[in-house]
Design a protein around this motif. Structure first.
Motif, PDB file in Angstrom:
ATOM      1  N   GLY A 154      47.039 -16.998 -15.647  1.00 32.51           N
ATOM      2  CA  GLY A 154      47.423 -18.474 -15.715  1.00 32.51           C
ATOM      3  C   GLY A 154      48.747 -18.657 -15.238  1.00 32.51           C
ATOM      4  N   ARG A 155      49.528 -19.148 -16.239  1.00 34.90           N
ATOM      5  CA  ARG A 155      50.882 -19.221 -16.034  1.00 34.90           C
ATOM      6  C   ARG A 155      51.917 -18.117 -16.540  1.00 34.90           C
ATOM      7  N   ARG A 156      51.357 -17.077 -16.662  1.00 37.31           N
ATOM      8  CA  ARG A 156      52.103 -15.563 -16.949  1.00 37.31           C
ATOM      9  C   ARG A 156      51.715 -14.675 -15.942  1.00 37.31           C
TER      10      ARG A 156
ATOM     11  N   GLU B 205      55.137 -25.641 -18.512  1.00 35.12           N
ATOM     12  CA  GLU B 205      54.434 -26.846 -18.244  1.00 35.12           C
ATOM     13  C   GLU B 205      55.258 -27.843 -17.565  1.00 35.12           C
ATOM     14  N   GLY B 206      54.780 -28.330 -16.335  1.00 34.09           N
ATOM     15  CA  GLY B 206      55.616 -29.241 -15.716  1.00 34.09           C
ATOM     16  C   GLY B 206      56.751 -28.861 -14.948  1.00 34.09           C
TER      17      GLY B 206
ATOM     18  N   LEU C 205      49.812 -22.649  -9.547  1.00 30.20           N
ATOM     19  CA  LEU C 205      49.782 -23.670 -10.177  1.00 30.20           C
ATOM     20  C   LEU C 205      50.632 -24.917  -9.692  1.00 30.20           C
ATOM     21  N   ASN C 206      50.124 -26.249  -9.840  1.00 27.20           N
ATOM     22  CA  ASN C 206      51.189 -27.339  -9.406  1.00 27.20           C
ATOM     23  C   ASN C 206      51.995 -27.364 -10.534  1.00 27.20           C
ATOM     24  N   ALA C 207      53.156 -27.883 -10.369  1.00 28.39           N
ATOM     25  CA  ALA C 207      54.376 -27.960 -11.273  1.00 28.39           C
ATOM     26  C   ALA C 207      54.437 -29.465 -11.569  1.00 28.39           C
TER      27      ALA C 207
ATOM     28  N   ILE D 235      61.993 -32.179  -6.388  1.00 26.69           N
ATOM     29  CA  ILE D 235      61.816 -31.934  -8.135  1.00 26.69           C
ATOM     30  C   ILE D 235      60.569 -31.251  -8.291  1.00 26.69           C
ATOM     31  N   GLY D 236      59.378 -31.592  -7.572  1.00 25.37           N
ATOM     32  CA  GLY D 236      58.159 -31.083  -7.730  1.00 25.37           C
ATOM     33  C   GLY D 236      58.101 -29.523  -7.278  1.00 25.37           C
TER      34      GLY D 236
END
Length: 1393
Positions: free
Chosen positions: A153-155, A171-172, A423-425, A985-986
């Protein structure tokens, strides 16, 4: 035959280094012979370390287990004069209290600021000081073992030698940052695996013969098991939540249900294999299906769904001349029967496990071989491989025997890789955009999945590569892969730090970015010691394990001299003489200390009775050495004699390091294997002090060059200690390094910046500034320079007072003397603030300050200005110059290469026909359909400029939908600022968003004369596409950049981002949030009060009141710091620097109310503050409620003032009048009352105390909500509720209703608290959450849980009065700003300032 007798392993190197360093571990050796175990595993289950603390919001907080004293009794002495250190089996009170040895194996874990104030005075180094970590250079990925990276995932995580580094993307956000460091293994980690469904569970194994299951979020081991051989593979079993498998090289595969604390059992009753296991894999979708790859190339398959449980074979169809040593294998995720197998000779096969037949042979280039591979998620039939010889990433499909794409990522070969979904930011793509991306990929003839590849290279580099975008989204090029034995700042360019490592390399780091700027590649030897040449020689001398002393010319990148006097004996220490650059000393195992000329000529050879471990020059002639016999010998090289001029019988064991004091030439220190550090007088030939505290061999030593009795030591006990060498007091203990601390170095320009290196393969930067806090306070209190800098000649012994004594202070004093009187005050503030600041990036801040003062000549700024954050007035000009230079370099080095888009012949013929007919618009439209946009855009102006603009906008939109970075110039051309900024920014490129927004603004501003007649007029300056002004968007981008840096623990850089757009108020706010109080005062006063200010550049005049409010707030917190240090006179002087008014009066009263001392001292302090005596104060208690409360609290009857204040606060809460200033001033007064028995001059009744604490907690929560401290508001409300329920003070029942109402309001997200926060800027300046320097850095070996939030603390910590409960410094600061009492409800003062 086992692998150990068959070929050399890197594990043997680790065994060797342990012999070299005499590491005697209590555990058995990791290597166990087959005869000892008879092929089976002997398992011993360790006690489960899993904990489930019962967390209750409020006062009942999750705390650590009771601390045990040396006699194993549960106790804690909270009265002491500094920080404390706690371990499982011992504890130590530092700086003047009980001194005991600390056992590193006991898990030393507690350090930080204390809740109670430290005792001390202006003549001592403050006991409240703490080493603050500023930066961390993470270890590189180890090259020894294969299964050491994984993602979920995010890690993602990878294993260095002794620790696991876990990175996470928020997130984001699109920025990956270090999330945690998992360090529990005592020897090299061999493998790790992430749980397939739980991102918090990670399994690892090590040469210490243990398998561990980690909780990543709590940074703790949940369960561990020990076995008798080294586990080489761990893997979670598919379909079983808690079932973990592991295996040694000779097998068998074991299954372990860690959550049940059950014994492991063998899979299919297997008892091992004839050939060592390289790796094994469980099928990702078919439970119970396992494939095992062996060193001889055979594959073993286990199937629970068939009668034949196990069979081993070599795939049929291979050629005999191929190298069949298996490298790795992976299941095809879309098939239950196919596996992808790579062999060392370059073979890459798709194999059917049922028939053991090769389905497809994939063709690699002749000179290439696969070292790692992985299937791509969400892309059936696609996989990637990494080459062993070079960093070439190849993309394959199962249906094609050759790669469909080859991507060169690096010159160094791959070690291992794995894949994870991208992952989309901040701006996730919509379904329509995803469809457009897919169609774009199809047009190119390939469907590139949205996948990231985690890559580990053989040089230790780690990266995360976005396969679709063809770019790195995380990349760390270099990092040492093994023990860093030494580090040293470069004298002439102190922003460069050199490190030497066990991995045989020397790396030079730029400390402001932590990037390697140069590397001396591996020399097949160990680098034990290094030393920079003095002046501008730009050379390094190094000593190695092979007996070689070599001089490396960094600029020419070549070895100038090889000195082999030590022959093949290890060289433990080298020292380049900085007074006579011709001389180099080297000490080693040979028993000699040699002095050579730079040319290699031997000058002296000093024989010792045993190995010589340390040497250090005092001046051009005097040399000290440390020997194995425990003696220190001092030689004079100017005399033609080989006997020492002095011999000091030093230690009980070998002396490893000696260091001369940089100020007092008669004093030197020594560190030894007897765990002590000793301070010596050379002239008296006697030991002055013995520093006892380390529990293992002492290695690193470093003196502070400005406070010459401040000494830092590092040890094998994993700690660094800061000492006051005069009194043998240990001031602080640091446990952030997870292993032996070897090298220490002080910055030559910034004397309070320290670098350290360790066996954990990390290098860290620290600030020592808090140890000289009284000096910083004297500067801000406008004390004379003589009170800060010692002007007397230095003698042969330590001074008893705290002064700056070194070379930098002397230069500073000289600079002030040359400054005219009108500018001296502001320059004094700047010079001292710069001297005390440990962050080298502060020079960027001063550059921007000078630009704001009207200095426009860039050449007068620091050399690094153009590579740092520049002022917006310089950004476009400098960026264009830099871009032009880079373009010229690129053209010289690479030339131009392009690839044509594929088209059909009929479309090309039709386009040519339109062109011949002169139908240019149709031709352009056809070119766009053929994706030849360059042709279309080149001819579009011939149709019309309006058509060209529309075509540019269309092309930009298409590239934007394809998530292609080439859209940027077209968005610039079409002036679509919103899409341009959102695109950057994205992707997390906030700096690009800011700079290009500024560029657009400057372009419009300089183009007002209008274009040529045929071109339509441009959009008015400051507006684009009908949206809000560009200037506003520029400011928004600057604030985003600033918040990004602040979240990453860099408040100084955050402040620079806002100064670059003339936002002085925002810049000072960032510094205040980062607790850089001295810089807030210095920068604010320099900009706003300097008489030389250029009025034309003061675009921030309207913000002057807010700026003054920020300065006043910073001064208030600095005054609280003086109170914590019990420097009462200094606290009053600091408060008196504020302008006349209520805020100054209240602050002075707070100091007087908090004062602890005798009657005469109290009256003297009252007079210094300008107040009447306590006997006279009641006469002043008339008029406003504020005056009444203030003077009654200062009188001999303070309880009357407390009663009146509590009645007033109750009335205002009931009446809803919290918008009145008097409420918050009265609250500050009563919050200053000492509530603990040992501190109070008068006793507060228990009922009053409980009521005061409850009201303070409630109003503190309201104030925290107004200041946007959202992370602590609910905890303060819960704390207030708990106090009311526990103590039930009379007359406070009404408060429960208000607390509940505030809680509901907070949970609903209501932000309207009716506080009028914008009216009094001195009361309401410190908005938003605190983020001190280093807040983003995870702790290593001493992870701690915050007692109010129950989360793992990052960055500095703050310990409460019970010696066990701990808060993060950020939370402690916010808590103390609104409710300065302990969360434990004891009434102890919370003062982390």
């Amino acid at each position: 035959m086992s692998r150990w007798g068959k070929k050399k392993s890197y594990d043997n190197i680790h065994n060797y280094v342990e012999r070299v360093e005499d590491v005697l571990l209590s555990e058995s050796s990791w290597s166990t012979s087959d005869s000892d175990c008879s092929g089976c595993l002997h398992l011993s289950q360790a006690d489960s370390l899993q904990t489930d603390p019962n967390y209750a919001v409020g006062l009942e907080l999750a705390t650590l287990s009771p601390t045990q004293t040396l006699d194993n009794s549960d106790a804690w002495n909270i009265h002491g004069n500094a920080n404390y250190l706690r371990s499982a089996g011992s504890h130590c009170l530092l700086a003047g209290g009980l001194k005991t040895s600390a056992d590193p194996t006991g898990g030393l874990s507690s350090r930080g600021l204390r809740c109670s104030p430290s005792l001390g005075g202006t003549d001592t180094v403050t006991g409240g000081g703490m080493l603050q970590q500023l930066a961390l250079l993470a270890a590189g990925a180890q090259p020894w073992h294969h299964n050491i990276c994984t993602a979920h995932g995010r890690r993602f995580a990878y294993a260095a030698t002794l620790a696991i580094y876990v990175y996470e993307v928020e997130e984001g956000s699109s920025d990956w940052q270090l999330f945690s460091i998992l360090a529990n293994h005592r020897k090299t980690i061999t493998c790790l695996d992430w749980h397939p469904t739980n991102e918090d569970l990670l399994a690892s194994a090590s040469l210490d013969q243990r398998v561990c299951v980690w909780s990543v979020s709590s940074q703790s081991v949940l369960c561990t098991i020990s076995i008798c051989r080294v586990p080489t593979v761990v893997a979670w079993c598919v379909g079983h939540r808690d079932l973990l498998s592991f295996s040694t090289q000779i097998g068998p595969v074991q299954l372990w249900s860690y959550a049940d604390n059950s014994e492991p059992y063998q899979y299919f009753e297997d008892y091992g294999y004839s050939s060592p296991i390289i790796t094994y894999r469980w099928h990702p979708t078919v439970p119970g299906r396992l494939v095992v790859g062996h060193d001889d190339g055979k594959i073993t398959v286990y199937r629970e769904d068939s009668g034949k449980s196990r069979y081993s074979a070599f795939p049929e169809g291979a050629e005999d001349n191929e190298d069949h040593s298996l490298v790795t294998l992976e299941w095809d995720t879309c098939s239950p029967d196919y596996i992808l197998v790579a062999y060392r000779g370059g073979s890459l096969w798709l194999v059917d496990i049922n028939s053991m037949m090769i389905i497809t042979k994939y063709m690699m280039p002749i000179s290439a071989s696969v070292n790692t591979l992985a299937w791509l998620p969400d892309a059936p039939g696609m996989f990637v491989t990494g080459d062993a010889e070079k960093g070439i990433l190849r993309v394959w499909t199962v249906s094609k025997p050759t790669p469909i794409e080859n991507i060169v990522l690096k010159d160094t070969g791959f070690h291992v890789l794995c894949t994870t979904r991208a992952l989309n930011a901040a701006y996730p793509s919509s379904d329509k955009q995803n469809q457009l991306i897919e169609r774009s990929s199809e047009r190119k003839g390939i469907m590139i999945p949205n996948v990231c590849v985690l890559t580990l290279f053989k040089d230790g580099g780690v990266g995360l590569y976005h396969l679709r975008r063809k770019q790195w989204i995380f990349n760390r090029e270099h990092g040492h892969t093994e023990t860093i034995f030494d580090c040293s700042f470069k004298p002439e360019d102190s922003d460069l730090l050199a490190t030497g490592s066990f991995d045989g390399s020397i790396k030079i780091w730029k400390i402001d970015t932590m990037e390697a700027v140069d590397t001396l590649p591996n020399r097949d030897t160990i680098i034990y010691s290094l030393s920079w040449a003095p002046a501008d020689l730009n050379c390094i001398v190094a000593g190695t394990s092979g007996g070689e002393v070599f001089i490396w010319d960094v600029g020419k990148h070549k070895i100038l001299q090889d000195i082999i006097s030590h022959k093949d004996k290890k060289v433990f220490c080298v020292a380049w003489n900085h007074k006579d650059s011709r001389r180099i000393a080297s000490a080693g195992e040979s028993g000699y200390c040699y002095v050579h000329q730079v040319s290699g000529t031997l000058v002296h050879d000093y024989r010792h009775p045993g190995p010589v471990y340390g040497c250090d020059w005092r001046d051009a002639d005097i040399l000290a050495t440390g020997c194995e016999d425990g003696k220190i010998r001092i030689f004079n090289v100017s005399k033609n004699r080989k006997e020492p001029v002095s011999e000091l019988k030093a230690h009980l064991k070998k002396v490893f390091r000696v260091k001369w004091n940089p100020v007092y030439e008669d004093i030197l220190c020594s560190g030894s294997d007897d765990s002590s550090v000793r301070i010596w007088s050379y002239s008296k030939a006697q030991c002055l002090t013995i520093l006892v505290g380390h529990s293992d061999n002492v290695r690193g030593l470093a003196w502070c060059p400005e406070v010459p009795y401040l000494l830092i030591s590092g040890s094998w006990d994993r700690t660094m200690r800061v000492w006051d060498a005069r009194y043998a007091n240990c001031l602080d203990v640091v446990l952030d390094h997870g292993a032996d601390v070897y090298g220490l170095s002080i910055h030559p320009i910034r004397p309070f910046l320290l670098a350290s290196c360790s066996r954990d393969s990390t290098m860290r930067l620290w600030s020592l500034a808090s140890f000289v806090a009284p000096l910083q306070l004297k500067v801000l209190a406008e004390k004379s320079t003589e009170e800060i800098i010692d002007e007397t000649d230095q003698g042969k012994s330590f001074s008893t007072s705290l002064h700056l004594c070194g070379l930098r202070a002397e230069h500073l004093r000289t600079a002030l003397q040359k400054t005219d009187v009108a500018h001296r005050s502001s320059k004094r503030l700047k010079l001292f603030a710069d001297l005390f600041c440990g962050d080298v990036r502060v020079r960027n801040l001063w550059d921007l300050v000078y630009v704001l003062k009207g200095h426009t000549d860039i050449s007068m700024l620091s050399p690094n200005y153009t590579s740092s954050i520049m002022h917006h007035s310089h950004l476009v000009k400098c960026s264009l110059a830099i871009a032009a230079e880079r373009e010229m370099e690129a053209n010289r080095g690479h030339g131009v290469a392009s690839r044509k888009h594929s088209t059909t012949e009929c479309q090309e013929a039709l386009a040519e026909s339109y062109l011949r007919c002169g139908a240019l618009q149709q031709y352009c439209e056809l070119m766009t359909r053929l994706h030849q946009w360059d042709h279309a855009l080149a001819l579009a102006p011939a149709v019309s400029v309006d058509y060209w603009r529309k075509l540019v906008a269309r092309h930009a939109e298409q590239l934007l939908n394809d998530d292609n970075e080439e859209c940027v110039p077209y968005l610039l051309a079409s002036r679509d600022a919103d899409k341009l900024i959102n695109f950057h920014i994205g992707r997390g490129h906030l700096d690009k968003a800011f700079s290009e927004c500024v560029a657009l603004s400057k372009t419009h501003r300089t183009s007002r004369k209008g274009p040529p007649p045929e071109v339509p007029p441009r959009v008015p300056a400051g507006e684009m596409n009908g949206i809000e002004p560009v200037g506003q968007r520029t400011l928004e981008c600057a604030h985003l950049v600033a918040e990004w840096h602040l979240r990453r623990g860099s408040p100084i850089i955050a402040a620079c981002a806002l100064l670059a757009v003339d936002d002085v108020k925002g810049s000072l706010s960032m510094l205040l949030r980062g607790h850089e109080l001295e810089l807030v005062v210095a920068v604010g006063k320099l900009i706003c009060t300097d008489p030389s200010a250029n009025n034309d550049s003061c675009a921030f005049d309207a913000d002057i009141p807010a700026i003054q409010g920020l300065i006043a707030t910073a001064m208030r917190y600095l005054t609280y710091r003086a109170v914590r240090l019990m420097l009462w006179d200094l606290a009053v002087d600091l408060a008196n620097t504020l302008p006349q008014g209520t805020n100054r009066t209240i602050l002075l009263a707070e100091v007087l109310i908090a004062f602890v001392g005798g009657h005469e001292e109290r009256e003297t302090l009252y007079a210094r503050a300008g107040f009447p005596t306590p006997v006279e104060c009641p006469e002043k208690a008339i008029g406003s409620i504020l005056d009444q409360v203030l003077y009654l609290l200062l009188s001999t009857q303070p309880y009357k003032g407390l009663n009146k204040a509590l009645e007033f606060l109750q009335d205002q809460i009931v009446g809803g009048n919290l918008d009145r200033e008097s409420v918050w001033y009265v609250l500050r007064l009563v919050q200053a009352i000492p509530l603990t028995q040992n501190a109070a001059q008068w006793m507060v009744r228990a009922d009053q105390k409980a009521g005061l604490l409850a009201i303070s907690a409630y109003l503190g929560a309201i104030r925290a909500a107004g200041l946007e401290y959202g992370s602590i508001v609910l905890y303060l409300l819960s704390h207030a509720s708990y106090l009311l329920e526990k103590h039930r003070p009379t007359g406070y029942a009404f408060l429960a209703e208000h607390i509940e109402s505030a809680r509901i309001k907070m949970e609903e997200g209501d932000t309207d608290w009716d506080l009028n926060v914008g009216e009094n800027l001195e009361l309401w300046s410190d908005f938003k959450t605190s983020r001190v320097s280093g807040s983003h850095l995870p702790r290593h070996s001493d992870a701690q849980t915050c007692c109010i939030t129950n989360t793992i603390i990052k960055g500095p910590s703050y310990f409460l009065e019970n010696g066990e409960s701990v808060m993060g410094l950020n939370d402690a600061l916010m808590w103390a700003k609104v409710h300065p009492f302990s969360p434990l409800g004891s009434g102890c003062r919370l003062n982390p300032f």
